[in-house]
Design a protein around this motif. Structure first.
Motif, PDB file in Angstrom:
ATOM      1  N   GLY A   1      10.666  14.180  -0.762  1.00  0.00           N
ATOM      2  CA  GLY A   1      11.349  13.302   0.173  1.00  0.00           C
ATOM      3  C   GLY A   1      10.686  13.293   1.540  1.00  0.00           C
ATOM      4  N   LEU A   2      10.285  14.471   2.023  1.00  0.00           N
ATOM      5  CA  LEU A   2       9.621  14.561   3.321  1.00  0.00           C
ATOM      6  C   LEU A   2       8.278  13.845   3.287  1.00  0.00           C
ATOM      7  CD1 LEU A   2       9.666  15.690   6.178  1.00  0.00           C
ATOM      8  CD2 LEU A   2       8.634  17.804   5.299  1.00  0.00           C
ATOM      9  N   ALA A   3       7.548  13.989   2.175  1.00  0.00           N
ATOM     10  CA  ALA A   3       6.264  13.295   2.046  1.00  0.00           C
ATOM     11  C   ALA A   3       6.456  11.786   2.121  1.00  0.00           C
ATOM     12  CB  ALA A   3       5.594  13.682   0.726  1.00  0.00           C
ATOM     13  N   GLY A   4       7.504  11.278   1.458  1.00  0.00           N
ATOM     14  CA  GLY A   4       7.792   9.847   1.509  1.00  0.00           C
ATOM     15  C   GLY A   4       8.128   9.377   2.916  1.00  0.00           C
ATOM     16  N   ILE A   5       8.888  10.199   3.644  1.00  0.00           N
ATOM     17  CA  ILE A   5       9.241   9.850   5.021  1.00  0.00           C
ATOM     18  C   ILE A   5       7.993   9.818   5.903  1.00  0.00           C
ATOM     19  CG2 ILE A   5      10.425  10.685   7.086  1.00  0.00           C
ATOM     20  CD1 ILE A   5      12.619  11.760   5.198  1.00  0.00           C
ATOM     21  N   VAL A   6       7.138  10.820   5.750  1.00  0.00           N
ATOM     22  CA  VAL A   6       5.906  10.873   6.554  1.00  0.00           C
ATOM     23  C   VAL A   6       5.032   9.658   6.267  1.00  0.00           C
ATOM     24  CG1 VAL A   6       3.738  12.133   6.891  1.00  0.00           C
ATOM     25  CG2 VAL A   6       5.907  13.381   6.815  1.00  0.00           C
ATOM     26  N   MET A   7       4.884   9.298   4.998  1.00  0.00           N
ATOM     27  CA  MET A   7       4.075   8.129   4.663  1.00  0.00           C
ATOM     28  C   MET A   7       4.695   6.851   5.221  1.00  0.00           C
ATOM     29  SD  MET A   7       2.395   8.863   0.893  1.00  0.00           S
ATOM     30  CE  MET A   7       3.838   9.483   0.021  1.00  0.00           C
TER      31      MET A   7
ATOM     32  N   ASP B   1       0.832  -1.203   0.000  1.00  0.00           N
ATOM     33  CA  ASP B   1       0.000   0.000   0.000  1.00  0.00           C
ATOM     34  C   ASP B   1       0.868   1.256   0.000  1.00  0.00           C
ATOM     35  OD1 ASP B   1      -2.418  -1.551   0.252  1.00  0.00           O
ATOM     36  OD2 ASP B   1      -1.909  -1.822   2.367  1.00  0.00           O
ATOM     37  N   LEU B   2       1.938   1.215   0.804  1.00  0.00           N
ATOM     38  CA  LEU B   2       2.861   2.356   0.826  1.00  0.00           C
ATOM     39  C   LEU B   2       3.531   2.519  -0.528  1.00  0.00           C
ATOM     40  CD1 LEU B   2       4.534   4.552   2.260  1.00  0.00           C
ATOM     41  CD2 LEU B   2       6.122   2.750   2.975  1.00  0.00           C
ATOM     42  N   TYR B   3       3.938   1.419  -1.119  1.00  0.00           N
ATOM     43  CA  TYR B   3       4.616   1.464  -2.421  1.00  0.00           C
ATOM     44  C   TYR B   3       3.756   2.164  -3.472  1.00  0.00           C
ATOM     45  CZ  TYR B   3       6.379  -0.194  -6.924  1.00  0.00           C
ATOM     46  OH  TYR B   3       6.822  -0.252  -8.221  1.00  0.00           O
ATOM     47  N   TRP B   4       2.503   1.731  -3.595  1.00  0.00           N
ATOM     48  CA  TRP B   4       1.644   2.306  -4.616  1.00  0.00           C
ATOM     49  C   TRP B   4       1.263   3.746  -4.303  1.00  0.00           C
ATOM     50  CZ3 TRP B   4       1.880   0.582  -9.157  1.00  0.00           C
ATOM     51  CH2 TRP B   4       2.044  -0.782  -9.422  1.00  0.00           C
ATOM     52  N   SER B   5       1.185   4.085  -3.039  1.00  0.00           N
ATOM     53  CA  SER B   5       0.891   5.468  -2.669  1.00  0.00           C
ATOM     54  C   SER B   5       2.060   6.384  -3.017  1.00  0.00           C
ATOM     55  CB  SER B   5       0.575   5.560  -1.164  1.00  0.00           C
ATOM     56  OG  SER B   5      -0.582   4.821  -0.852  1.00  0.00           O
ATOM     57  N   VAL B   6       3.282   5.898  -2.790  1.00  0.00           N
ATOM     58  CA  VAL B   6       4.464   6.676  -3.154  1.00  0.00           C
ATOM     59  C   VAL B   6       4.580   6.804  -4.670  1.00  0.00           C
ATOM     60  CG1 VAL B   6       6.991   6.685  -3.137  1.00  0.00           C
ATOM     61  CG2 VAL B   6       5.729   6.159  -1.039  1.00  0.00           C
ATOM     62  N   VAL B   7       4.333   5.700  -5.395  1.00  0.00           N
ATOM     63  CA  VAL B   7       4.373   5.747  -6.864  1.00  0.00           C
ATOM     64  C   VAL B   7       3.346   6.749  -7.389  1.00  0.00           C
ATOM     65  CG1 VAL B   7       3.855   4.436  -8.961  1.00  0.00           C
ATOM     66  CG2 VAL B   7       5.308   3.430  -7.177  1.00  0.00           C
ATOM     67  N   ALA B   8       2.131   6.707  -6.836  1.00  0.00           N
ATOM     68  CA  ALA B   8       1.090   7.648  -7.251  1.00  0.00           C
ATOM     69  C   ALA B   8       1.505   9.085  -6.930  1.00  0.00           C
ATOM     70  CB  ALA B   8      -0.231   7.309  -6.564  1.00  0.00           C
ATOM     71  N   GLY B   9       2.169   9.282  -5.787  1.00  0.00           N
ATOM     72  CA  GLY B   9       2.631  10.615  -5.423  1.00  0.00           C
ATOM     73  C   GLY B   9       3.700  11.129  -6.373  1.00  0.00           C
ATOM     74  N   LEU B  10       4.628  10.263  -6.760  1.00  0.00           N
ATOM     75  CA  LEU B  10       5.660  10.659  -7.714  1.00  0.00           C
ATOM     76  C   LEU B  10       5.061  10.953  -9.082  1.00  0.00           C
ATOM     77  CD1 LEU B  10       8.495   8.137  -6.748  1.00  0.00           C
ATOM     78  CD2 LEU B  10       8.401  10.588  -6.259  1.00  0.00           C
ATOM     79  N   ALA B  11       4.038  10.186  -9.463  1.00  0.00           N
ATOM     80  CA  ALA B  11       3.344  10.447 -10.731  1.00  0.00           C
ATOM     81  C   ALA B  11       2.666  11.813 -10.683  1.00  0.00           C
ATOM     82  CB  ALA B  11       2.322   9.347 -11.005  1.00  0.00           C
ATOM     83  N   TYR B  12       2.079  12.130  -9.527  1.00  0.00           N
ATOM     84  CA  TYR B  12       1.447  13.446  -9.363  1.00  0.00           C
ATOM     85  C   TYR B  12       2.481  14.562  -9.558  1.00  0.00           C
ATOM     86  CZ  TYR B  12      -0.606  17.490  -7.016  1.00  0.00           C
ATOM     87  OH  TYR B  12      -1.036  18.755  -6.730  1.00  0.00           O
TER      88      TYR B  12
ATOM     89  N   VAL C   1      11.203  21.364  -4.074  1.00  0.00           N
ATOM     90  CA  VAL C   1      10.246  20.356  -4.530  1.00  0.00           C
ATOM     91  C   VAL C   1      10.779  18.962  -4.202  1.00  0.00           C
ATOM     92  CG1 VAL C   1       9.097  19.349  -6.540  1.00  0.00           C
ATOM     93  CG2 VAL C   1       9.284  21.838  -6.317  1.00  0.00           C
ATOM     94  N   GLY C   2      12.088  18.767  -4.397  1.00  0.00           N
ATOM     95  CA  GLY C   2      12.688  17.488  -4.024  1.00  0.00           C
ATOM     96  C   GLY C   2      12.630  17.246  -2.523  1.00  0.00           C
ATOM     97  N   VAL C   3      12.840  18.321  -1.749  1.00  0.00           N
ATOM     98  CA  VAL C   3      12.742  18.205  -0.291  1.00  0.00           C
ATOM     99  C   VAL C   3      11.318  17.838   0.108  1.00  0.00           C
ATOM    100  CG1 VAL C   3      12.968  19.449   1.892  1.00  0.00           C
ATOM    101  CG2 VAL C   3      14.616  19.855   0.052  1.00  0.00           C
ATOM    102  N   MET C   4      10.349  18.487  -0.526  1.00  0.00           N
ATOM    103  CA  MET C   4       8.942  18.210  -0.228  1.00  0.00           C
ATOM    104  C   MET C   4       8.595  16.763  -0.550  1.00  0.00           C
ATOM    105  SD  MET C   4       7.336  21.754  -1.743  1.00  0.00           S
ATOM    106  CE  MET C   4       5.644  21.167  -1.734  1.00  0.00           C
TER     107      MET C   4
END
Length: 241
Positions: free
Chosen positions: A219-225, A164-175, A214-217
């Protein structure tokens, strides 16, 4: 105290960390605690199904009405009227996640909703006060996202996993891959990926200059998730050790 007409300034303009901010967060937290409580009480009954469908329909109609209003010719502004913010997308997915309970949609609701949209409740990018429709739409949007994510955890016992985390991160990167070039090319600020800072103080203010922030944001989003997954993994490890 100054006034605008017969009303105090605090009812026309919103200030973060004010009494208004505290009151609306506390009030809507109580509201969602009641909603979750009803869900638990009606779990496994037909009443719960009707309750969830009615709730989902209400928020879907509200989303369509609100964004439809901004898309009308007299209101449209290409820099801000398109439903391209994270909260706009999650708010649209939320009714379908509630009714269909697709694991992918519920995972997005959990990781994006609590991980990202919660920031909008803590540091709202909002200038309008309680006497405006925008104020109430903003709070209904953000608290519905977070509240429904908690609802799925408690009522339907959703338990996130690595997939679930994997697909959420992939979807976030696609966004980011889709929205960032649009912001950069046209000077927009959808998803706060553009050059402009939010109108109210937020964490973005301390993330460095654009476009590197944007890269920091991201990366931080990935850490939070990832942190949102951690407690469930610890529980699973403890049970099977």
């Amino acid at each position: 105290m100054t006034t605008l007409g017969m009303w105090p300034d605090s009812l026309h303009q919103f200030q973060p960390f004010s009494l208004t901010h505290l009151a609306i967060v506390v009030g809507l937290t109580i509201f969602w605690a009641v909603v979750v409580g009803l869900g638990v009480r009606w779990r496994g009954t037909q009443k719960l199904s009707w309750f969830e469908r009615g709730f989902a329909l209400f928020y879907l109609l509200q989303w369509l009405g609100f964004h439809g209003w901004w898309l009308l010719p007299g209101n449209f502004n290409v820099a801000g009227s398109l439903p391209l913010h994270i909260c706009d997308i999650v708010a649209l997915l939320m009714p379908f996640a509630l009714v269909w309970r697709s694991r992918f949609l519920v995972a997005i609701l959990y990781f994006w909703g609590i991980g990202l949209s919660l920031q909008g409740i803590i540091t709202p990018d909002l200038g309008s006060g309680p006497l405006t429709v925008i104020f109430w739409i903003f709070w209904l949007h953000h608290t519905a996202i977070v509240g429904t994510a908690v609802y799925m955890l408690v009522v339907h016992r959703f338990r996130p996993r690595w997939k679930d985390l994997y697909w959420s991160v992939v979807a976030g990167l696609a966004y980011v891959a889709v929205v960032f070039p649009i912001d950069a090319a046209f000077g927009f600020n959808y998803g706060y990926l553009g050059e402009r800072n939010p109108s109210q103080p937020t964490l973005i203010d301390v993330m460095g200059p654009w476009p590197w922030r944007v890269g920091v944001m991201a990366g931080l989003a990935g850490i939070v998730m990832g942190l949102l997954l951690l407690p469930w993994e610890v529980v699973r490890w403890w049970r099977h050790r």
